[in-house]
Each structure stands twice: as structure tokens, then as C-alpha cells.
Design a protein around this motif. Structure first.
Motif: not given
Length: 250
Positions: A4-22
Motif C-alpha cells: 500500500l505504501a508503494d501504491k501511495a508513492t506511485k500515485f503521488l508520482a503521477l501528479h506532474q504539472p503540465g502532464d496531468p493525471v486524469i
């Protein structure tokens, strides 16, 4: 817990200004599976569509336990990261909220500054920041970096003078950023100019909202957003289509 901790880290990494996660906004296992099968990297569960699916009212017409019961079905049905709108926190202590989310397999949350149980008042800026800080402390203690999306309702509730509303929203969200938020959510349908100002002046990734049939990923990328969700609009669009089909037979 490590998974779950790994999944949270991967989720946070999806948030890139100018390259938005939908993050399509879902409300049950069926809609969550629809999103995963369409190839999206993560999803969010919205309080409004979730409450509608339970026959409850938004703005904490359902309980935290009712929300978690449905979300447990969602996290069991999909492998991608799941974030949950916890409204104003349902009157629960931050540690209780984080405990419930982690037990349910949720790795992100939205926290509003509207206190529904107190007549819909807005938390004071520092009060909201302190709530964010307590959520961050509880998540850190649990060993899962739950992604905190700190939301302000200044725009949707049209609080105060429009002339300085953006200034006040930025000041409020900066405090939330300092308190440990990961993403900032000035919820509302903004003009391109306002959205660009928000993304350029706020110190963290910004969540924008859209209807699924308007704008596109490129529009929000150009504006500097890092995350796009649909709020209640995806469910509403499906309801419109369902009504069209049903009317042929009524």
C-alpha cells in the motif's frame, strides 16, 4: 502495508504539472472497473456520486462508515490507486480518518474546508491547515504517504468579494501546502487565465475539475494542471445517456 505504501508513492508520482493525471470520478465497483479497463492509471471516488448511489445527500448526508463500506468494494475490484473524497471529515479525528482509509486500501484523500456539520461554514485558513497537518502526521505514523489533496470551496461557494477571491484562495492553499498537503484543489470551473494563475502561483501540483465532454487533457496540460477529476459530472453524463435510452421505452 508495504504494498500500500508503494501504491501511495506511485500515485503521488503521477501528479506532474503540465502532464496531468486524469482521475475519472467513480462511485462503485462497476464504474471503477470501467475506468481501469479503459486504461487509466488511477481513480478517485467522489462524495457526490457516491452519496447519490447510496440514496443519500452529498455534504455528509452519508457517514464515513457508509462511504468506506462502498469503497472497500472498489479497492477489492481494481488494482490501480484509489483516492477518496472524505468531505470535511465527517466529524472524525484525523487519525481515525487515516486509519479507516488505510484499512480500506485507499492511498489518497480530498479534504474540504467546508464544515457541513456546522452549517456549512468555512474553516479558517489556519484551522484548515492544522487539519491537513494532523492528517499528514497520522499518515506518516502509519507508514503510508496518503496523498492529501487539500481543497478550498471559496470559488464554488463564491465566498467574499470576487475581486480578491483568487488571492484569498492562494493564501489559504499555501498554508495547506506548508502543513503537509501534496496537491491543492481550488475547486471550481475557472477561466483559463485564473487557472494559469493558480497553477503558477501555488507551490504544489494543482487539481482541476472538468466535465468529461468538455476540454481535454492538452487544455489542462497547457494551463499547468497536474491532476484532472470529474466531480459529479461523469455520473451525470451517464445518467443523461441512460435517460435517452430509457425514454425510447417509456
Amino acid at each position: 502495508m508495504n504494498a500500500l505504501a508503494d501504491k501511495a508513492t506511485k500515485f503521488l508520482a503521477l501528479h506532474q504539472p503540465g502532464d496531468p493525471v486524469i482521475l475519472p470520478t467513480v462511485w462503485d465497483a462497476w464504474s471503477a472497473n470501467l475506468v481501469q479497463q479503459a486504461g487509466f492509471a488511477a481513480l478517485t471516488v467522489g462524495s457526490h456520486p457516491l452519496a447519490d448511489s447510496l440514496g443519500k445527500q452529498d455534504n455528509e448526508g452519508m457517514t464515513f462508515a457508509e462511504s468506506l463500506a462502498r469503497v472497500r468494494e472498489i479497492t477489492a475490484a481494481v488494482d490501480i490507486p484509489v483516492s477518496l473524497d472524505i468531505e470535511a471529515g465527517y466529524g472524525r479525528k484525523p487519525a481515525e480518518l487515516i486509519e479507516g482509509l488505510i484499512e480500506t486500501g485507499v492511498v489518497g484523500l480530498n479534504i474540504e474546508d467546508t464544515v457541513h456539520s456546522e452549517g456549512g461554514r468555512l474553516r479558517e485558513p489556519q484551522e484548515h491547515a492544522d487539519f491537513v497537518a494532523a492528517l499528514r502526521q497520522a499518515a506518516d505514523a502509519a507508514g503510508v504517504h496518503v496523498v492529501i489533496n487539500a481543497r478550498t470551496d471559496l470559488f464554488v461557494k463564491q465566498v467574499g468579494d470576487e475581486a480578491d477571491r483568487t488571492d484569498r484562495a492562494i493564501a489559504r492553499l499555501r498554508l495547506a501546502a506548508e502543513a503537509g498537503a501534496d496537491v491543492l484543489y481550488p475547486v471550481g470551473r475557472h477561466t483559463p487565465e485564473t487557472l494559469r494563475r493558480l497553477t503558477s502561483e501555488l507551490p504544489l501540483p494543482v487539481n482541476a475539475i472538468s466535465t468529461p465532454d468538455q476540454n481535454d487533457r492538452a487544455y489542462f496540460a497547457e494551463a499547468g494542471a497536474a491532476r484532472v477529476s470529474f466531480g459529479p459530472f461523469f455520473q451525470a453524463a451517464l445518467a443523461t445517456e441512460a435517460n435517452r435510452l430509457l425514454q425510447r421505452w417509456s
